[in-house]
Write an enzyme that holds these catalytic residues in place. Structure first.
Site, PDB file in Angstrom:
ATOM      1  N   HIS A  95      -3.317  -0.889   5.700  1.00 56.62           N
ATOM      2  CA  HIS A  95      -2.965  -2.334   5.418  1.00 56.62           C
ATOM      3  C   HIS A  95      -4.018  -3.192   5.819  1.00 56.62           C
ATOM      4  O   HIS A  95      -4.693  -3.062   6.826  1.00 56.62           O
ATOM      5  CB  HIS A  95      -1.520  -2.451   6.003  1.00 56.62           C
ATOM      6  CG  HIS A  95      -0.408  -1.382   5.810  1.00 56.62           C
ATOM      7  ND1 HIS A  95      -0.087  -1.191   4.668  1.00 56.62           N
ATOM      8  CD2 HIS A  95       0.426  -0.940   6.685  1.00 56.62           C
ATOM      9  CE1 HIS A  95       0.943  -0.246   4.600  1.00 56.62           C
ATOM     10  NE2 HIS A  95       1.139  -0.169   5.834  1.00 56.62           N
ATOM     11  N   PHE A 174       6.050   0.170   0.755  1.00 53.94           N
ATOM     12  CA  PHE A 174       4.937   0.319  -0.071  1.00 53.94           C
ATOM     13  C   PHE A 174       3.949  -0.670   0.249  1.00 53.94           C
ATOM     14  O   PHE A 174       4.218  -1.630   0.773  1.00 53.94           O
ATOM     15  CB  PHE A 174       5.335   0.063  -1.817  1.00 53.94           C
ATOM     16  CG  PHE A 174       5.818  -0.949  -1.964  1.00 53.94           C
ATOM     17  CD1 PHE A 174       4.985  -2.089  -2.547  1.00 53.94           C
ATOM     18  CD2 PHE A 174       6.983  -1.596  -1.879  1.00 53.94           C
ATOM     19  CE1 PHE A 174       5.390  -3.306  -2.559  1.00 53.94           C
ATOM     20  CE2 PHE A 174       7.711  -2.742  -2.130  1.00 53.94           C
ATOM     21  CZ  PHE A 174       6.595  -3.791  -2.695  1.00 53.94           C
ATOM     22  N   CYS A 191      -3.822   8.871   2.812  1.00 56.91           N
ATOM     23  CA  CYS A 191      -2.546   9.630   2.697  1.00 56.91           C
ATOM     24  C   CYS A 191      -2.825  11.371   2.767  1.00 56.91           C
ATOM     25  O   CYS A 191      -2.101  12.063   2.440  1.00 56.91           O
ATOM     26  CB  CYS A 191      -2.163   9.597   1.084  1.00 56.91           C
ATOM     27  SG  CYS A 191      -1.514   7.842   1.077  1.00 56.91           S
TER      28      CYS A 191
END
Length: 237
Positions: A95, A174, A191
């Site tokens: 993020h 998300f 991921c």
């Protein structure tokens, strides 16, 4: 069933502070559900939707592999990035500034009790938003999130997802790359999926910058449609 959702935009906020706030809201909903079950009462459970933009941070889901972070703690400090092991599903993600992060903290008993459907609706919200920009967002089988050019050598992820749920209450959510510095993704295997690229909306549109506020409004419009929810502006407590 309470389909009202309290919307809060937290602005630019530290990851750990936001996580703690999520946990607080999550626990409040759980406490009401437990009390209802014990006493037979029918107190409505609230729902929340948090928007936030984080400073540089890497988070590892409970089933994730730390080896997917490709740099040392010292290198993270050089990049002014932090790292947390957290309690959502999924592997490692990033993020940072220029990313729209959304955390729906919902009691799915107010909507539908199906986590698979919940994730597909979150993906659909992003897919519909991308369509407004002339882009074809897609799902990739077995890989939660939203992608472009699935099934080609140019497949690339534009939105990552990872959630936690207990007693049908959700948290986490998300991360949609809008004006994100994609160089930070080079410090990890996103991921845990090797050999696939990551992209952002401004790169795909060939623009220096895309309005984050416009993207948020589109996401909320489609969230409200899909979940048949009534979004209400709120302020952090």
């Amino acid at each position: 069933m309470n389909k009202k959702v309290a919307l809060q935009d937290l602005g630019f906020k530290d990851y750990k502070e936001t996580w703690d706030y999520q946990e607080q809201l999550f626990q409040q909903i759980l406490d009401i559900k437990i009390q209802n079950r014990r006493t037979g009462s029918q107190t409505d459970t609230p729902n929340h939707f948090l928007f936030v933009e984080h400073p540089h941070v890497y988070t590892l889901g409970k089933s994730g592999d730390i080896n997917n972070l490709l740099v040392s703690e010292a290198q993270l400090q050089e990049k002014e990035a932090s790292f947390y092991k957290i309690n959502r599903g999924g592997d490692i993600t990033y993020h940072g500034p220029g990313q729209v992060v959304g955390y729906p903290i919902l009691d799915l008993d107010n909507f539908f009790t199906d986590i698979h459907k919940y994730l597909r609706f979150l993906e659909e919200m992003v897919i519909l938003t991308l369509a407004d920009y002339g882009l074809k967002g897609q799902r990739s089988e077995g890989e939660t999130g939203v992608w472009l050019d699935v099934g080609t050598p140019f497949a690339r992820k534009i939105c990552a997802m990872g959630v936690r749920a207990s007693r049908w209450v959700t948290m986490h959510g998300f991360a949609f790359n809008i004006n994100t510095d994609l160089g930070y993704f080079d410090l990890m295997i996103p991921c845990g999926i090797k050999d696939k690229a990551v992209t952002s909306l401004n790169v795909e549109l060939g623009k220096k910058e895309v309005s984050m506020e416009e993207v948020k409004q589109k996401l909320l419009h489609y969230f409200g449609q899909l979940f048949e929810a009534k979004l209400l502006e709120s302020t952090p407590s």
